[in-house]
Design an enzyme around this catalytic site. Structure first.
Site: not given
Ligand SMILES: *[C@@H]1O[C@H](CO)[C@@H](O)[C@H](O)[C@H]1NC(C)=O
Ligand SMILES: *[C@@H]1O[C@H](CO)[C@@H](O)[C@H](O)[C@H]1NC(C)=O
Ligand SMILES: *[C@@H]1O[C@H](CO)[C@@H](O)[C@H](O)[C@H]1NC(C)=O
Ligand SMILES: *[C@@H]1O[C@H](CO)[C@@H](O)[C@H](O)[C@H]1NC(C)=O
Ligand SMILES: *[C@@H]1O[C@H](CO)[C@@H](O)[C@H](O)[C@H]1NC(C)=O
Ligand SMILES: *[C@@H]1O[C@H](CO)[C@@H](O)[C@H](O)[C@H]1NC(C)=O
Ligand SMILES: *[C@@H]1O[C@H](CO)[C@@H](O)[C@H](O)[C@H]1NC(C)=O
Ligand SMILES: *[C@@H]1O[C@H](CO)[C@@H](O)[C@H](O)[C@H]1NC(C)=O
Ligand SMILES: *[C@@H]1O[C@H](CO)[C@@H](O)[C@H](O)[C@H]1NC(C)=O
Ligand SMILES: *[C@@H]1O[C@H](CO)[C@@H](O)[C@H](O)[C@H]1NC(C)=O
Ligand SMILES: *[C@@H]1O[C@H](CO)[C@@H](O)[C@H](O)[C@H]1NC(C)=O
Ligand SMILES: *[C@@H]1O[C@H](CO)[C@@H](O)[C@H](O)[C@H]1NC(C)=O
Length: 430
Positions: A230-231
């Site tokens: 998620g990054d």
């Protein structure tokens, strides 16, 4: 730990004769088998006893790591991970404070780690079955309740290669890292291949679950990585030189990141010679994005800063396949500023320059009309941006046709179609 001597035979044909090359000391790490007992001392002891030419074997079972591992000075060792290293905390309510207090700082951006690995000529092999599990579900729920959901002091990376040289890490999976999965600092000439990272939370998802970050490192090859996170999928930060990323699949994250950089006032930092080839992007925000801080210093790292100098150059990406991108395929934002400061940073005054970027071959689908969105500094405009063989379509079949620019000079193979939108978003676009 059991120590024994394994005869390893290397046989090569010498007119029918066989040659015995030698024997290798072997240390098998005994697992306690219960999360009540920390296996870290047994791991440290095995690595120390079989250092300098030996082989350390983790058996196909679960090891519970309840304290930090600071492994230094390895020289010429094989480490075989056939089982699972489950990193505490087991009870998040009691153990998260332990990691926050004890995670090992490595001297940049106030970042720290649960497991530091350094040495030379280390061969770490998970044989496609070994895995390291950061038990991140606890962290992801906890960080949501904190004021600093981005860089919380002491939230550890799962593993940090710190001063690791001439080494190979392969066939390993990393599950639910506490924060970034792998940070690579002061490390050179390493190959990292056949790696799976899955930071998808089972309860909630979390930001800052980067796949890998490189710092003050050179000649690092990422090959056959699959990253669900998620990054930043993989990020190159200060003084990353000769980094290559190939044959990899990146899911849901932000794509390949250059930066953030320019965070330390008056420090000169560079990113040079990135080669990317045969990489597939699934539902990532971008394929490639670059972020620098502005010229105005606002607070201090990790969550504040700015005023740095330098350049990122010689970045060549070939044969990218995109599927359902969520934003501009290629984005530059030079507006990054103190996360707590209101409003938009000055998007045109950065003294960090981006130059010589080439994307040759990008096909697939996107949800954004923007192929590029390049918001560059007026003080140090982006130069030599080349795009060739771009065939990116919207899900309805029409061609994605926006090429938005601010302070881009000497572009090759394409033309700007409009003005870029400036905003405080660290990943570009509005
Ligand atoms: C060990 O792990 C189990 C399963 O996750 C958990 O229920 C138990 O409370 C843990 N025990 C200790 C002592 O941490
Ligand atoms: C963490 O550090 C704080 C302050 O030094 C201390 O009060 C606390 O007991 C420590 N917690 C753990 C789990 O070590
Ligand atoms: C890790 O161990 C090395 C060697 O003992 C030591 O020099 C270093 O300070 C330790 N690092 C941390 C962050 O504790
Ligand atoms: C959160 O971040 C801000 C800005 O970096 C810092 O001032 C503050 O101390 C941090 N709070 C915690 C709990 O880490
Ligand atoms: C850096 O980390 C330390 C300990 O982990 C923390 O006490 C300090 O507040 C952090 N500094 C910033 C600026 O976040
Ligand atoms: C880069 O690293 C690889 C793998 O360790 C090594 O074979 C190669 O010689 C290194 N290249 C340079 C220029 O040092
Ligand atoms: C790539 O790595 C995965 C593990 O993530 C492995 O299953 C696969 O066999 C590797 N592919 C190749 C071509 O080696
Ligand atoms: C990643 O983890 C999530 C959550 O446990 C799971 O649903 C998914 O199947 C996993 N994917 C891979 C490739 O391991
Ligand atoms: C980077 O690679 C080039 C060859 O492409 C080599 O000349 C240079 O020495 C390398 N630099 C570093 C720091 O590895
Ligand atoms: C980073 O690279 C720049 C440019 O090569 C160099 O001037 C600087 O000293 C390097 N910084 C460190 C800490 O190595
Ligand atoms: C381009 O990348 C795709 C997917 O990664 C791969 O299947 C294909 O073989 C690559 N093409 C070339 C010419 O290398
Ligand atoms: C932003 O930076 C530019 C230099 O590129 C400067 O001319 C301008 O005044 C700055 N804007 C603000 C609001 O400070």
């Amino acid at each position: 730990m059991r120590c024994s001597t394994l005869l390893s035979f290397a046989i090569f044909s010498l007119g029918g004769a066989a040659a015995l090359l030698g024997e290798q000391k072997v240390c098998t790490v005994a697992a306690s088998g219960t999360n009540k007992t920390d296996d870290a001392p047994a791991i440290r002891s095995a690595l120390s006893k079989c250092n300098n030419g030996g082989r350390i074997i983790f058996e196909p079972t679960t090891y519970y790591v309840n304290s930090v591992l600071n492994i230094t000075g390895l020289e010429d060792v094989d480490i075989d991970i056939n089982g699972k290293l489950l990193v505490g905390p087991v009870f998040w309510s009691t153990d998260i404070p332990y990691w926050l207090n004890h995670s090992l700082p490595y001297g940049y951006q106030n970042q720290s780690t649960a497991f530091m690995l350094s040495g030379n000529n280390v061969r770490l092999n998970g044989h496609g079955v070994g895995n390291l599990d950061g038990n991140g579900d606890y962290w992801y729920q906890w960080i949501k309740k904190q004021p600093n959901t981005s860089n919380y002091p002491g939230r550890p990376h799962q593993i940090t290669l710190n001063g690791l040289t001439n080494s190979v890490i392969r066939g390993l999976s990393f599950f639910r890292s506490q924060m970034w999965t792998m940070s690579i600092i002061h490390s050179h000439n390493n190959v990292l291949e056949d790696i799976l990272v899955n930071n998808t939370g089972n309860v909630v998802s979390s930001s800052n679950t980067d796949g890998a970050n490189t710092l003050f490192s050179s000649n690092i090859t990422f090959s056959n990585w699959t990253i669900h996170n998620g990054d930043d999928s993989i990020a190159l930060k200060a003084n990353s030189t000769n980094i290559s990323i190939r044959d990899s699949k990146l899911y849901n994250g932000l794509g390949i990141a250059i930066g953030s950089i320019g965070q330390y006032k008056n420090q000169f930092e560079t990113i040079e010679n990135l080669r990317v080839e045969n990489v597939q992007f699934f539902n990532t925000l971008h394929a490639l994005y670059m972020k620098t801080w502005t010229a105005d210093q606002n607070g201090y790292p990790p969550n504040g800063g700015g005023g740095g100098l330098g350049y990122a150059e010689d970045m060549h990406l070939k044969n990218l396949t995109v599927s359902g991108l969520r934003g501009a395929a290629f984005s530059i934002s030079q507006c990054t500023r103190f996360s707590g400061a209101p409003g938009v940073g000055n998007c045109t005054n950065s003294r960090f320059q981006i130059r010589d970027v080439e994307i040759d071959g990008m096909v697939g689908t996107t949800k954004s009309k923007r192929v590029v969105s390049l918001q560059c500094s007026a003080e140090a405009p982006c130069t030599d941006i080349t795009l060739e063989n771009i065939d990116v379509k919207l899900t309805n079949g029409s061609v994605a046709g926006d090429y938005l620019c601010g302070n881009v000079v000497d572009s090759k193979g394409w033309e700007c179609t409009g003005k870029v939108c400036e905003s405080g978003s660290a990943t570009g676009e509005c």
